[in-house]
Design an enzyme around this catalytic site. Structure first.
Site, PDB file in Angstrom:
ATOM      1  N   GLY A   1     -58.893 119.863  31.561  1.00 31.64           N
ATOM      2  CA  GLY A   1     -58.139 119.641  32.097  1.00 31.64           C
ATOM      3  C   GLY A   1     -56.948 118.580  31.613  1.00 31.64           C
ATOM      4  O   GLY A   1     -55.733 118.118  32.324  1.00 31.64           O
ATOM      5  N   LEU A   2     -57.664 117.684  30.706  1.00 34.31           N
ATOM      6  CA  LEU A   2     -56.768 116.001  30.682  1.00 34.31           C
ATOM      7  C   LEU A   2     -55.417 116.559  30.138  1.00 34.31           C
ATOM      8  O   LEU A   2     -55.251 114.630  30.179  1.00 34.31           O
ATOM      9  CB  LEU A   2     -58.040 115.207  29.923  1.00 34.31           C
ATOM     10  CG  LEU A   2     -59.953 114.875  31.191  1.00 34.31           C
ATOM     11  CD1 LEU A   2     -60.453 113.745  30.187  1.00 34.31           C
ATOM     12  CD2 LEU A   2     -58.797 114.485  32.431  1.00 34.31           C
ATOM     13  N   LEU A   3     -55.579 117.267  29.152  1.00 32.07           N
ATOM     14  CA  LEU A   3     -54.525 117.145  27.939  1.00 32.07           C
ATOM     15  C   LEU A   3     -53.456 118.367  28.838  1.00 32.07           C
ATOM     16  O   LEU A   3     -52.778 118.176  28.583  1.00 32.07           O
ATOM     17  CB  LEU A   3     -54.401 118.162  27.287  1.00 32.07           C
ATOM     18  CG  LEU A   3     -55.839 116.785  25.786  1.00 32.07           C
ATOM     19  CD1 LEU A   3     -55.604 117.781  24.534  1.00 32.07           C
ATOM     20  CD2 LEU A   3     -54.483 116.248  25.506  1.00 32.07           C
TER      21      LEU A   3
ATOM     22  N   LYS B   1     -55.191 116.958  35.197  1.00 33.17           N
ATOM     23  CA  LYS B   1     -56.263 116.080  35.517  1.00 33.17           C
ATOM     24  C   LYS B   1     -55.710 114.607  34.875  1.00 33.17           C
ATOM     25  O   LYS B   1     -55.453 114.733  33.907  1.00 33.17           O
ATOM     26  CB  LYS B   1     -57.643 116.771  34.980  1.00 33.17           C
ATOM     27  CG  LYS B   1     -57.706 118.023  35.415  1.00 33.17           C
ATOM     28  CD  LYS B   1     -59.788 118.693  35.342  1.00 33.17           C
ATOM     29  CE  LYS B   1     -59.977 119.806  36.078  1.00 33.17           C
ATOM     30  NZ  LYS B   1     -61.462 119.393  35.889  1.00 33.17           N
TER      31      LYS B   1
ATOM     32  N   GLY C   1     -63.309 124.082  24.240  1.00 35.97           N
ATOM     33  CA  GLY C   1     -62.383 122.409  25.563  1.00 35.97           C
ATOM     34  C   GLY C   1     -60.947 122.849  24.592  1.00 35.97           C
ATOM     35  O   GLY C   1     -60.619 120.871  24.700  1.00 35.97           O
TER      36      GLY C   1
ATOM     37  N   TYR D   1     -75.295 131.402  32.057  1.00 34.31           N
ATOM     38  CA  TYR D   1     -74.252 131.499  32.902  1.00 34.31           C
ATOM     39  C   TYR D   1     -74.626 131.974  34.001  1.00 34.31           C
ATOM     40  O   TYR D   1     -75.316 133.925  34.203  1.00 34.31           O
ATOM     41  CB  TYR D   1     -72.640 132.045  32.612  1.00 34.31           C
ATOM     42  CG  TYR D   1     -72.630 131.603  31.177  1.00 34.31           C
ATOM     43  CD1 TYR D   1     -72.653 130.088  31.127  1.00 34.31           C
ATOM     44  CD2 TYR D   1     -71.545 131.811  30.615  1.00 34.31           C
ATOM     45  CE1 TYR D   1     -72.222 129.334  29.714  1.00 34.31           C
ATOM     46  CE2 TYR D   1     -70.836 131.732  29.120  1.00 34.31           C
ATOM     47  CZ  TYR D   1     -71.563 130.049  29.440  1.00 34.31           C
ATOM     48  OH  TYR D   1     -70.871 129.094  27.822  1.00 34.31           O
TER      49      TYR D   1
ATOM     50  N   VAL E   1     -58.045 122.286  25.686  1.00 36.72           N
ATOM     51  CA  VAL E   1     -57.473 121.428  26.326  1.00 36.72           C
ATOM     52  C   VAL E   1     -57.821 120.321  27.023  1.00 36.72           C
ATOM     53  O   VAL E   1     -57.525 119.695  28.384  1.00 36.72           O
ATOM     54  CB  VAL E   1     -56.932 121.832  27.322  1.00 36.72           C
ATOM     55  CG1 VAL E   1     -56.463 123.313  27.582  1.00 36.72           C
ATOM     56  CG2 VAL E   1     -57.699 122.743  28.312  1.00 36.72           C
ATOM     57  N   ALA E   2     -59.688 120.073  26.541  1.00 37.46           N
ATOM     58  CA  ALA E   2     -60.706 118.805  26.880  1.00 37.46           C
ATOM     59  C   ALA E   2     -60.574 118.892  28.080  1.00 37.46           C
ATOM     60  O   ALA E   2     -60.273 117.900  29.043  1.00 37.46           O
ATOM     61  CB  ALA E   2     -59.449 117.521  26.849  1.00 37.46           C
TER      62      ALA E   2
END
Length: 298
Positions: free
Chosen positions: A203-205, A208, A198, A51, A200-201
């Site tokens: 942000g898809l959940l 987003k 991950g 990172y 919240v995938a």
């Protein structure tokens, strides 16, 4: 904050942990966020030498000067930057891992790493050589425990049978339930802690716009997000409900949350204060989509 013991280690870590990779603010802003997280009960901080080409480790090292005994630091190795900086290559060789730890210790301004993780893994790796590197580092006192960061069931099985890993970091969410098929039960059986990323995938959940994800269509992703909002309620927070869904799996020790802002930190901290989902609510979420399974690396 609730705390759980990580696998067969003596590390008692917060069930919500801080994923350093997401930090993108100024050093002052990011340091303030890290210290606020620590003051509010988060004690497990995850980073990697990859990172920011080590800059993320340096940030944590400076932030926690004088507070080393209060934090549990996890970092990772195995990805080697090319000399021209154009990218990185996979390198799980013993010699390379032994050299990586020196850089991480220097950047983190510490003489030991609580959890050192292999940042990937394939069946083509010299697995026994990799394990030998981690075992040597334990003997030398440079690391306390080691684990792997992998989603591959075949690789995970090899490390379970051949090593003394205390943890596996893997992706797991309502939209990625592949670990439920074999990995989570196997890790639970062997007393190895699971660090979830991950949750919240991406942000898809949460917030987003829906797009296809893994084997799910855009429509299915939208449906899963709607199911979360229904359980969260009109005044609820889907992110907290999504994290509770993964935290309630008996194999899971902690959810590693990528935190960039103070509101995101507040949301993550509030998750730990939520009552557990009812069995009915968790079942409703689980049945909102057919569970997916791994197609490769089985």
């Amino acid at each position: 904050m609730n705390y759980r013991v990580l696998g067969k280690s003596t590390l008692k870590i917060s069930e919500i942990s801080f994923g350093g990779m997401s930090l993108t603010g100024t050093p002052v802003e990011d340091t303030r966020l890290l210290l606020e997280a620590l003051d509010r009960g988060i004690n497990f901080f995850d980073t990697a030498d990859l990172y920011g080409k080590g800059a993320n480790e340096e940030l944590l090292g400076k932030a926690f000067q004088g507070k080393r005994a209060q934090v549990i630091i996890a970092t990772k190795a195995g990805n080697q930057w090319r000399k021209d900086g154009s990218g990185w290559d996979w390198n799980p060789r013993k010699e390379y891992i032994l050299s990586c730890v020196e850089g991480s210790l220097r950047r983190l301004q510490t003489d030991y790493i609580d959890l050192y993780q292999l940042h990937g893994g394939t069946m083509d790796d010299p697995i026994d050589e990799t394990i030998s590197a981690f075992e040597l580092l334990k003997q030398q006192g440079k690391i306390r425990y080691y684990g792997i960061s992998s989603i591959r069931p075949n690789v995970i099985r090899e490390y379970i049978s051949r090593s003394n890993i205390v943890s596996v970091m893997m992706q797991y969410s309502l939209l990625d339930r592949r670990p439920e098929e074999s990995c989570l039960p196997l890790l639970k059986e062997h007393g190895i802690g699971v660090l979830v990323r991950g949750g919240v995938a991406g942000g898809l959940l949460v917030d987003k716009p829906a797009v296809p994800y893994l084997n799910y269509s855009e429509k299915e992703v939208r449906y899963a997000a709607a199911a979360l909002r229904k359980i969260a309620g009109p005044a609820g927070h889907p992110a907290r409900t999504a994290l509770q869904f993964v935290l309630q799996h008996p194999a899971v020790t902690s959810a590693v949350v990528g935190i960039r802002t103070m509101p995101q930190l507040e949301d993550a901290l509030a998750t730990a204060q939520m009552p557990p989902l009812s069995e009915m609510d968790r079942r409703y979420l689980a049945e909102s989509l057919p569970a997916n399974t791994y197609e490769l690396h089985r």
